[in-house]
Enzyme design. Structure first.
Site, PDB file in Angstrom:
ATOM      1  N   HIS A  74    -103.400 -43.196 -22.329  1.00 28.17           N
ATOM      2  CA  HIS A  74    -102.137 -42.589 -22.770  1.00 28.17           C
ATOM      3  C   HIS A  74    -101.342 -43.572 -23.635  1.00 28.17           C
ATOM      4  O   HIS A  74    -100.922 -43.236 -24.749  1.00 28.17           O
ATOM      5  CB  HIS A  74    -101.322 -42.181 -21.539  1.00 28.17           C
ATOM      6  CG  HIS A  74     -99.977 -41.599 -21.850  1.00 28.17           C
ATOM      7  ND1 HIS A  74     -99.714 -40.254 -21.792  1.00 28.17           N
ATOM      8  CD2 HIS A  74     -98.804 -42.180 -22.217  1.00 28.17           C
ATOM      9  CE1 HIS A  74     -98.452 -40.027 -22.119  1.00 28.17           C
ATOM     10  NE2 HIS A  74     -97.873 -41.189 -22.376  1.00 28.17           N
ATOM     11  N   GLU A  75    -101.127 -44.758 -23.115  1.00 25.47           N
ATOM     12  CA  GLU A  75    -100.322 -45.734 -23.853  1.00 25.47           C
ATOM     13  C   GLU A  75    -101.032 -46.185 -25.126  1.00 25.47           C
ATOM     14  O   GLU A  75    -100.390 -46.474 -26.135  1.00 25.47           O
ATOM     15  CB  GLU A  75     -99.978 -46.926 -22.965  1.00 25.47           C
ATOM     16  CG  GLU A  75     -99.114 -46.579 -21.761  1.00 25.47           C
ATOM     17  CD  GLU A  75     -97.838 -45.826 -22.115  1.00 25.47           C
ATOM     18  OE1 GLU A  75     -97.330 -46.006 -23.251  1.00 25.47           O
ATOM     19  OE2 GLU A  75     -97.349 -45.062 -21.266  1.00 25.47           O
TER      20      GLU A  75
ATOM     21  N   HIS B 299    -100.221 -43.810 -27.833  1.00 22.99           N
ATOM     22  CA  HIS B 299     -98.960 -44.192 -28.484  1.00 22.99           C
ATOM     23  C   HIS B 299     -99.189 -45.354 -29.457  1.00 22.99           C
ATOM     24  O   HIS B 299     -98.644 -45.379 -30.572  1.00 22.99           O
ATOM     25  CB  HIS B 299     -97.937 -44.638 -27.439  1.00 22.99           C
ATOM     26  CG  HIS B 299     -97.242 -43.537 -26.705  1.00 22.99           C
ATOM     27  ND1 HIS B 299     -96.622 -42.491 -27.340  1.00 22.99           N
ATOM     28  CD2 HIS B 299     -97.030 -43.348 -25.374  1.00 22.99           C
ATOM     29  CE1 HIS B 299     -96.063 -41.692 -26.439  1.00 22.99           C
ATOM     30  NE2 HIS B 299     -96.304 -42.188 -25.250  1.00 22.99           N
TER      31      HIS B 299
ATOM     32  N   HIS C 129    -100.564 -44.266 -32.638  1.00 27.44           N
ATOM     33  CA  HIS C 129     -99.524 -43.592 -33.427  1.00 27.44           C
ATOM     34  C   HIS C 129     -98.749 -44.628 -34.253  1.00 27.44           C
ATOM     35  O   HIS C 129     -98.358 -44.363 -35.402  1.00 27.44           O
ATOM     36  CB  HIS C 129     -98.593 -42.839 -32.481  1.00 27.44           C
ATOM     37  CG  HIS C 129     -97.802 -41.757 -33.121  1.00 27.44           C
ATOM     38  ND1 HIS C 129     -96.840 -41.032 -32.433  1.00 27.44           N
ATOM     39  CD2 HIS C 129     -97.775 -41.261 -34.376  1.00 27.44           C
ATOM     40  CE1 HIS C 129     -96.301 -40.138 -33.244  1.00 27.44           C
ATOM     41  NE2 HIS C 129     -96.839 -40.258 -34.428  1.00 27.44           N
TER      42      HIS C 129
END
Length: 697
Positions: free
Chosen positions: A486-487, A490, A493
């Site tokens: 998940h991180e 990010h 991104h």
């Protein structure tokens, strides 16, 4: 005073003594902050100098003799404040990941000062007059799409910051913002102090009943770190408290640890957050009224994909009803198992994880203790990197010669695999410690931009996994592994950002869109292609058996009633606090209890984040009236991954190229709904979300 000669030459350098690292450009590899040279004594003067330099830059802009245009106003704003961004990038990352009393004292001082600084700029009549003049002529300026987006976002940002208010209203709004900044800092520091100061010390073997070897080792390490050699400590880090609640057969110890975990921020004394919450809710409501909105939720959501509180409530309640029904059935199953073991009382919140794990083992033959040796931290990091290589053509080169802000930090250079082009730096900080706030997050020491030359990002992921004994591999749970993915979503991104203007780069998107890249990335961890290649047993080196992967996938909807209830209740309480129309005093815990009673919260479950330690919402206003965002983004991520399934390849090149172009690299250069539609061809419906959570009718 000897000033660094470069201080007047570089936009990021400051007129400070030469021994202050912020006085000069950094000649470190890739411009990495020289962490070893930066001390708390450097921070306060650097902040003061950076604020003054930014104010000077703004004053020069507002007194520009030439008529306002896009270059001398909007692009000039983009250039302003680079020194302040550099100081803040280092400082605020340190206060979250490796803080100390000196840094916390500076944070308490600087938060209100920085708020006052930004209020003065965003409410500056001369500055806004220039921005408004450019905006009024936007159709005649020949702007390209990104320039038009930057102009629209800049103009909107000024209005939302109070630029159109009268003098008295501006003064009051600035005072509110300043007070909120101070309160948010204090809230965060109080939670960290409650977390770092608590440890349940277990001194005998009886206290370890039921615990697997990996958890006993982590608790021994935690005890040693706290000066209790030879003993074991239950800390409030999720990587220890959650497995302890899962495996401990000592109900009395589970209750003691759970209550401490649930009462962070409400223990009385100087770290009690109840009065802070009450004041923040009241001030936010007043702020919304000043800006012309009926509630703070209306204000926050007006600049989001959701747009209105009613849209958010509709989605939350769509999930809440089936989640609550599913949780009731799960509670009955847990109670039946507990009774079969001679426990005839009701299931309490400190019992749920314990009996849920037993039911999972019985139903799916899936044992967390058996699974964990297959989830080595280093292998899961490699898996996340490999997926990024297959999807986006990235390569990761370890840079052990580069030093981070803590000895546990690891650094990689990210490159374009085909060409070797530098993409950015990635820092990984994975282990829990007392100087780090709880949770997991991504942040940037430097953002990307292609304006005035190419600047590549420096991105960090911070997690709180249990640190293993010396020489032993760190082992993760399934939830830990998904958190890492998940991180890293990010992080991608931020790393893949490829836009002209820094204020539109990377994760600078609406709050209910920012979780899409992260939540979508989680899906790849659970694919057979990734698990069979990277989930190797820590002792035997054998790959995870296909039968075990099948069990993991089959069990994905297990306990989803519980997970959905603890999350959705938190989002509903957040929305309720910020939907208050009045500014009367409230009792936060009484309000929380009343809202939970209204929605029919099951007695066996508590909110994932109770109000006094709800840092997403009260450490700042990032997720205030916005905790729903994870669910909003989940509607999109479930649908987005289906694009790969429909293509018949979880790494389908055509789908991945569109995902990179329109989502991961595009920043805020488009409206989020438009960006998603360009990727998928349409907007999603909640159907895939309900199916993913096992809540579909």
């Amino acid at each position: 005073m000897t000033l660094a000669p470069e201080a007047t030459l570089s936009p990021e350098a400051l007129p400070l003594p030469a021994n202050n690292p912020f006085s000069r450009p950094w000649d470190t590899p890739f411009g990495l902050p020289p962490f070893a040279a930066i001390t708390p004594e450097h921070i306060r003067p650097a902040f003061e100098a950076a604020l003054a330099k930014h104010r000077f830059e703004i004053d020069a802009l507002t007194t520009e003799a030439a008529a306002p245009d896009f270059a001398n106003t909007i692009e000039a704003l983009e250039r302003a404040g680079r020194a302040l961004s550099r100081v803040g990038g280092v400082f605020y990352n340190l206060t979250g990941a490796d803080t100390n009393e000196a840094l916390q004292a500076i944070e308490r001082e600087m938060s209100p000062l920085t708020s006052r600084h930004w209020s003065a700029i965003m409410m500056d009549p001369a500055l806004f007059a220039r921005v408004a003049a450019v905006f009024a002529r936007r159709e005649t300026l020949g702007l390209d799409a990104e320039q038009a987006r930057l102009l629209e976002r800049t103009h909107r940002g000024f209005i939302r910051s109070g630029a159109q208010l009268g003098p008295e209203e501006k003064t009051r709004l600035a005072a509110i913002n300043e007070r909120l900044a101070g309160l948010g800092t204090q809230f965060s520091q109080n939670v960290l102090k409650d977390e770092s100061s608590y440890a349940l010390i277990i001194e005998d073997e009886a206290g370890l009943a039921g615990l697997p070897a990996f958890l006993i080792a982590a608790m021994a390490r935690a005890a040693t770190d706290r000066g209790h050699d030879g003993k074991h400590a239950v800390t409030l880090s999720r990587s220890i408290i959650e497995p302890f609640l899962t495996f401990s057969t000592r109900r009395d110890l589970r209750e003691e640890a759970f209550i401490a975990w649930s009462k962070r921020g409400e223990n009385g004394g100087e770290t009690d957050n109840r009065a802070i919450v009450a004041e923040m809710v009241k001030l936010r409501a007043e702020k919304a009224k000043l800006l012309g909105f009926p509630t703070f939720a209306h204000f926050k959501l007006d600049d989001s994909m959701a747009k209105t509180p009613s849209h958010v409530r509709d989605l939350l309640e769509l999930v809440w009803k089936p989640a609550k029904a599913r949780a009731a059935q799960e509670a009955a199953d847990l109670a039946a198992l507990a009774q079969s073991e001679g426990e005839n009382g009701p299931i309490r919140p400190w019992d749920w994880r314990h009996y849920a794990e037993k039911v999972r083992q019985q139903t799916y033959a899936l044992d967390e203790a058996v699974l964990k040796p297959y989830l080595q931290l280093d292998r899961i990091i490699a898996a996340a990197f490999d997926v990024a290589g297959k999807l986006f053509g990235l390569a990761f080169e370890a840079k052990p010669e580069l030093k981070g802000y803590h000895r546990d930090v690891r650094i990689w250079e990210v490159k374009e695999a085909a060409s070797g082009r530098h993409i950015g730096l990635f820092l990984g900080d994975y282990f829990a410690r007392a100087s780090k706030r709880s949770g997991a997050w991504m942040s940037a020491y430097r953002g990307q931009r292609n304006f005035d030359g190419e600047v590549r990002p420096i991105i960090v992921n911070v997690c709180n996994f249990a640190k293993p004994a010396e020489g032993k591999p760190a082992l993760l749970s399934i939830d830990d592994a998904r958190t890492l993915f998940h991180e890293f979503g990010h992080a991608l991104h931020g790393l893949l950002s490829d836009v002209r203007y820094g204020s539109l780069a990377g994760t600078s998107v609406s709050r209910d869109f920012v979780e899409l890249p992260s939540q979508l990335y989680e899906h790849w961890f659970l694919t057979s292609e990734v698990m069979q290649a990277y989930c190797l047993h820590a002792e035997t080196g054998e790959p995870i058996p296909k039968a075990l992967i099948d069990k993991i996938k089959t069990a994905q909807t297990f306990n989803q009633g519980f997970s959905s209830v603890e999350y959705t209740s938190s989002a509903l309480v957040d929305l309720a606090f910020h939907s208050l129309e009045g500014t009367a005093e409230i009792d936060p815990l009484a309000f929380e209890a009343a809202e939970l009673a209204r929605i029919g919260m099951p007695a066996e479950i508590i909110m994932r984040h109770r109000t006094p330690h709800f840092t997403h919402v009260f450490s700042g206003d990032g997720y205030s009236a916005g905790y729903y965002s994870y669910l909003w983004s989940e509607v999109m991520d479930a649908d987005a991954f289906n694009a790969f399934i429909e293509a018949g390849d979880v790494f389908a090149p055509e789908v991945a190229a569109k995902l990179k172009r329109y989502i991961y690299s595009a920043g805020d250069t488009r409206d989020p709904a438009e960006a998603y539609t360009l990727f998928r061809g349409r907007l999603p419906t909640p159907d895939a979300l309900l199916e993913k959570r096992g809540l579909a009718a």
